[in-house]
Write an enzyme that holds these catalytic residues in place. Sequence first.
Site, PDB file in Angstrom:
ATOM      1  N   GLY A 156       0.844  -1.121  -0.057  1.00 53.76           N
ATOM      2  CA  GLY A 156      -0.110   0.048  -0.082  1.00 53.76           C
ATOM      3  C   GLY A 156       0.873   1.307  -0.087  1.00 53.76           C
ATOM      4  N   ILE A 158       2.299   2.800   2.298  1.00 53.85           N
ATOM      5  CA  ILE A 158       3.437   2.876   3.486  1.00 53.85           C
ATOM      6  C   ILE A 158       4.526   1.772   2.901  1.00 53.85           C
ATOM      7  CG2 ILE A 158       4.025   2.137   5.654  1.00 53.85           C
ATOM      8  CD1 ILE A 158       1.387   2.972   6.647  1.00 53.85           C
ATOM      9  N   ARG A 178      -2.200  -7.730  -2.845  1.00 55.57           N
ATOM     10  CA  ARG A 178      -3.426  -8.249  -3.490  1.00 55.57           C
ATOM     11  C   ARG A 178      -3.350  -7.913  -4.717  1.00 55.57           C
ATOM     12  NH1 ARG A 178      -7.698  -5.821   0.381  1.00 55.57           N
ATOM     13  NH2 ARG A 178      -6.107  -3.985  -0.081  1.00 55.57           N
ATOM     14  N   ALA A 237       3.150  -3.881  10.832  1.00 59.84           N
ATOM     15  CA  ALA A 237       1.821  -3.559  10.384  1.00 59.84           C
ATOM     16  C   ALA A 237       0.720  -3.879  11.697  1.00 59.84           C
ATOM     17  CB  ALA A 237       1.776  -4.677   9.084  1.00 59.84           C
ATOM     18  N   ARG A 238       0.428  -4.973  12.070  1.00 55.10           N
ATOM     19  CA  ARG A 238      -0.440  -5.609  13.029  1.00 55.10           C
ATOM     20  C   ARG A 238       0.127  -6.877  13.528  1.00 55.10           C
ATOM     21  NH1 ARG A 238      -1.743  -0.931  12.977  1.00 55.10           N
ATOM     22  NH2 ARG A 238      -3.830  -0.034  12.963  1.00 55.10           N
ATOM     23  N   GLU A 267      -1.570  -6.443  22.431  1.00 57.71           N
ATOM     24  CA  GLU A 267      -0.667  -5.032  23.009  1.00 57.71           C
ATOM     25  C   GLU A 267      -1.595  -4.514  24.218  1.00 57.71           C
ATOM     26  OE1 GLU A 267      -0.221  -2.490  19.552  1.00 57.71           O
ATOM     27  OE2 GLU A 267       0.839  -4.053  18.398  1.00 57.71           O
ATOM     28  N   HIS A 286       4.552  -0.122  19.385  1.00 60.47           N
ATOM     29  CA  HIS A 286       3.716   0.481  18.344  1.00 60.47           C
ATOM     30  C   HIS A 286       3.753   2.038  18.105  1.00 60.47           C
ATOM     31  CE1 HIS A 286      -0.341  -0.741  16.273  1.00 60.47           C
ATOM     32  NE2 HIS A 286       0.589   0.188  15.711  1.00 60.47           N
ATOM     33  N   ILE A 287       5.001   2.350  17.645  1.00 55.47           N
ATOM     34  CA  ILE A 287       5.264   3.614  17.381  1.00 55.47           C
ATOM     35  C   ILE A 287       5.401   4.053  15.900  1.00 55.47           C
ATOM     36  CG2 ILE A 287       5.991   4.293  19.775  1.00 55.47           C
ATOM     37  CD1 ILE A 287       8.935   3.983  18.618  1.00 55.47           C
ATOM     38  N   GLY A 288       4.782   3.469  15.101  1.00 47.82           N
ATOM     39  CA  GLY A 288       5.257   3.618  13.491  1.00 47.82           C
ATOM     40  C   GLY A 288       4.932   4.832  13.240  1.00 47.82           C
TER      41      GLY A 288
HETATM   42  C1  DGY Z   1      -1.650   2.928  12.429  1.00 50.28           C
HETATM   43  O1  DGY Z   1      -1.928   4.245  12.137  1.00 50.28           O
HETATM   44  O2  DGY Z   1      -2.621   1.810  11.957  1.00 50.28           O
HETATM   45  C2  DGY Z   1      -0.417   2.451  12.609  1.00 50.28           C
HETATM   46  O3  DGY Z   1      -0.229   1.385  13.180  1.00 50.28           O
HETATM   47  C3  DGY Z   1       0.157   3.516  13.777  1.00 50.28           C
HETATM   48  O4  DGY Z   1       1.471   3.427  14.117  1.00 50.28           O
END
Ligand code: DGY
Length: 321
Positions: A156, A158, A178, A237-238, A267, A286-288
Amino acid sequence: MKPYIYVTRKLPEEVLSPLQEKYEVEMWDDENVSVPREILLTKAKKAAGILSMLSDPIDRELFEQSPNLKVVANLAVGFDNIDLEAANEKGTAVCNTPDVLTDTTADLTFGLMMAAARRLIEADKFVREGKWKSWSPLLMAGTDIHHKTVGIIGMGSIGEAFARRAKGFDMNILYHNRSRKPEAEESLGARYASLEELLAQSDYVVCLAPLTAETKGLLQKEQFGMMKSSAIFINAARGPIVNESALYQALVDGEIAAAGLDVFEKEPIDETHPLLSLDNVVALPHIGSSSVETRIEMMELCVSNIKAVLEGDTPKTQVNK
Ligand code: DGY
């Protein structure tokens, strides 16, 4: 009576000021702890709008008990914490924060990959613990990033922003998604690969896919077994895309070399989490998208989306039409 908006985490007052004249705005007043479920449900019952965090389950029960709820603005690009089907049935708009966080999240993901490859956290700890007694040729030797192959799962925006960074480091880029991304193929030289091929050929496997029914549990024992024993796995991601016990075992058994993780199955994790016992794991909370500039932009986008829906305008970034 002014329509009521509930904000599920303490945010800077000035970000919320565009809402304050027309709406009654209430915030959960704790920066570090999620709003307890019972309080969230009680507040939601009278809310016209909710500004939610990715850690708040905005589920069917909540939608069914919230007759006035017109909009949920989630402070994240991911919206897997929200039951979209229930939102659609209730006619509630769900908005997220794409685009404003793309580069920031790609930066963090690249940094995480570098930290895992060059053992930055281990090396920092080594110095702080007073263990650095002499320079030696292979002290904290990591592995190269430049000219290696990176396989991106989830191309995507990102994923593409990450690929641009990888191109700057002269990496060969594979991706699995996909749909094909002809522009990324042309401008970045990225090559589409099946998941199996990507796992087998990549020195770095980087997960940037959304959590959906298709991606949940995508990476299991079998998939880690397909990776090179020198491979480094990155997940920004997750967490639930990965079977965490399979990942732990793959790291312990040397099936892969290291991991950099910004996300976890459940988390937050605490210090007893098995993955934290391994030196070849870099773990982040989780600090993306967490730069001050980007988080403020995300908050402002949520506020603008709430205002738009409540005032009959089109929100900038609605996920359900
Ligand atoms: C989001 O925005 O979905 C990211 O995981 C945040 O870091």
